[in-house]
Enzyme design. Structure first.
Site, PDB file in Angstrom:
ATOM      1  N   CYS A  92       0.809  -1.225   0.000  1.00  0.00           N
ATOM      2  CA  CYS A  92       0.000   0.000   0.000  1.00  0.00           C
ATOM      3  C   CYS A  92       0.840   1.273   0.000  1.00  0.00           C
ATOM      4  CB  CYS A  92      -0.970  -0.011   1.182  1.00  0.00           C
ATOM      5  SG  CYS A  92      -0.195   0.078   2.820  1.00  0.00           S
TER       6      CYS A  92
ATOM      7  N   HIS B 158      -2.473   1.292   6.817  1.00  0.00           N
ATOM      8  CA  HIS B 158      -2.903   1.152   5.426  1.00  0.00           C
ATOM      9  C   HIS B 158      -3.152   2.542   4.846  1.00  0.00           C
ATOM     10  CE1 HIS B 158      -4.273  -0.977   1.904  1.00  0.00           C
ATOM     11  NE2 HIS B 158      -5.348  -0.218   1.861  1.00  0.00           N
TER      12      HIS B 158
ATOM     13  N   HIS C 283      -5.791   1.769  -4.336  1.00  0.00           N
ATOM     14  CA  HIS C 283      -4.889   1.242  -3.311  1.00  0.00           C
ATOM     15  C   HIS C 283      -4.484  -0.189  -3.633  1.00  0.00           C
ATOM     16  CE1 HIS C 283      -8.022  -0.963  -0.536  1.00  0.00           C
ATOM     17  NE2 HIS C 283      -8.427  -0.964  -1.780  1.00  0.00           N
TER      18      HIS C 283
END
Length: 389
Positions: A301, A349, A361
């Site tokens: 990520c 994240h 993402h």
């Protein structure tokens, strides 16, 4: 990551992003999902489907947390290794110069023999732990020329600096060892968590996997509904802003030095950079998530968001909990394309906002870079929004 359902404590979040609790609609949806997922009471101590789902989600979350620790340790290890290499190279060069200076002083000491003093033991000098003591004991300093004394002083300075660099290199080597150990530990944790998640999923029957897929589909539908709601709110806020700006322009002209031109220029500059970052992110859609990867063939990520903004000419840190501090925090209601959306209390994240409640993402292992609602794991999972440039 695509399916983290870790519960979050109630409370407010910076810049009004975190809500006190899940919205009523979200609670209703969760209740419906639980009803759908409920299996008959277990008679053989086998975990229920919802328990497996929660456990898998938790394992993926723990794996991603460990991934960010791995990324941080890898970044520190790389920097520390470069520092150690530089120090060792410096120490080697200083040691060579020191040896040459030591040999020169030995020759100077031998040259003083013509003064009538006892012949100096050059070999003893060259092996002496402290050449200064040797010079003092033999009274050679009293018989040296000014230039020779300068050479002696320069030698002692070099010796002191070299010893200090050696100590610094030793400390850096110890720090490097610690970083390497942290790296190994984080890597082992990631691999173990992912292995545990795969093992749990492998034990599900085809029917249970189908039911999990149905639950995931409903979650995505709810996330899409929330994204559409945010898009409407942002559109309405923008419409009102434009109306107010138009009314203000009709009623009065802003002063020449009001700064509005500078503000408009700044917004335009950010939009230009954000467009480049988003263009890069879109071009990566479909590439696999691989923990610790920074491209060009795969990403995790934070590796994706770092690469996207680098394509726009903006350097941001490698890991999520550094990226979250690399910009200006803004309310979710004011999020613009290009902003970074962070998730979870431990900030493990991140995705890049594209507008209308959506982001690009790299979700989790086994998935690919994709567009998805920022509510993919529920409203409470959103930590903050940061504008990096």
């Amino acid at each position: 990551m695509a399916s983290h359902r870790k519960s979050r404590p109630a409370g407010t979040r910076v810049a009004g992003i975190r809500t006190p609790a899940l919205a009523t609609a979200a609670l209703t949806s969760v209740a419906l999902l639980s009803q759908t997922a409920n299996a008959s009471p277990s008679t053989d101590d086998k975990p229920s489907l919802e328990e497996v789902e929660k456990k898998v989600d938790d394992l993926y979350r723990q794996a991603e947390s460990a991934t960010e620790k791995y990324n941080s340790a890898k970044d520190k290890t790389t920097k520390q290794r470069k520092r150690v290499d530089t120090l060792l190279d410096d120490v080697a060069k200083r040691t060579q110069k020191l040896n040459e200076a030591r040999e020169e002083l030995g020759r100077n000491a031998a040259a003083q023999y013509r003064t009538g003093a006892a012949a100096p033991d050059t070999a003893t000098f060259l092996l002496a732990d402290n050449p200064q003591d040797y010079f003092d004991q033999t009274q050679l300093m009293d018989r040296m020329t000014g230039r020779q004394k300068e050479s002696v002083d320069d030698y002692f300075t070099q010796q002191s600096e070299t010893m200090e660099k050696r100590r610094e290199a030793t400390q850096s080597l110890e720090t490097l060892t610690d970083s390497q150990n942290d790296l190994k530990s984080a890597k082992a944790t990631v691999q173990q968590k992912l292995s545990d998640a795969r093992e749990l999923l492998s034990k599900l029957t085809a029917e249970e996997k189908a039911r999990l897929a149905a639950i995931e589909k409903r979650k995505q539908e709810e996330a899409a509904r929330k994204a559409a709601e945010l898009a409407r709110q942002q559109a309405e806020a923008e419409r009102q802003r434009q109306e107010e700006a138009a009314q203000q322009q009709e009623s009065t002209q802003p002063p020449a030095d009001s700064g509005s031109s500078d503000s408009s220029s700044a917004d335009s500059s950010y939009a230009t950079k954000a467009e480049k970052a988003l263009a890069f992110a879109r071009s990566q859609i479909g590439k696999p998530y691989v923990w610790g990867a920074t491209g060009p063939d795969s990403y995790d990520c934070s590796g994706l968001t770092q690469a996207a903004w680098k394509a726009a000419g903006v350097d941001i840190p490698r890991v999520t909990y550094d990226q979250v501090n690399a910009g200006t925090t803004v309310p979710l209601s004011s999020a613009q394309p290009g902003d970074l959306v962070f998730f979870y209390d431990d900030v493990t994240h991140v995705g890049i906002y594209i507008g209308n409640g959506m982001m690009i993402h790299a979700p989790k292992p086994g998935t690919y870079v994709r567009e998805e609602s920022i509510y993919y794991d529920g409203e409470s999972s959103i930590h903050s929004v940061v504008r990096p440039a």
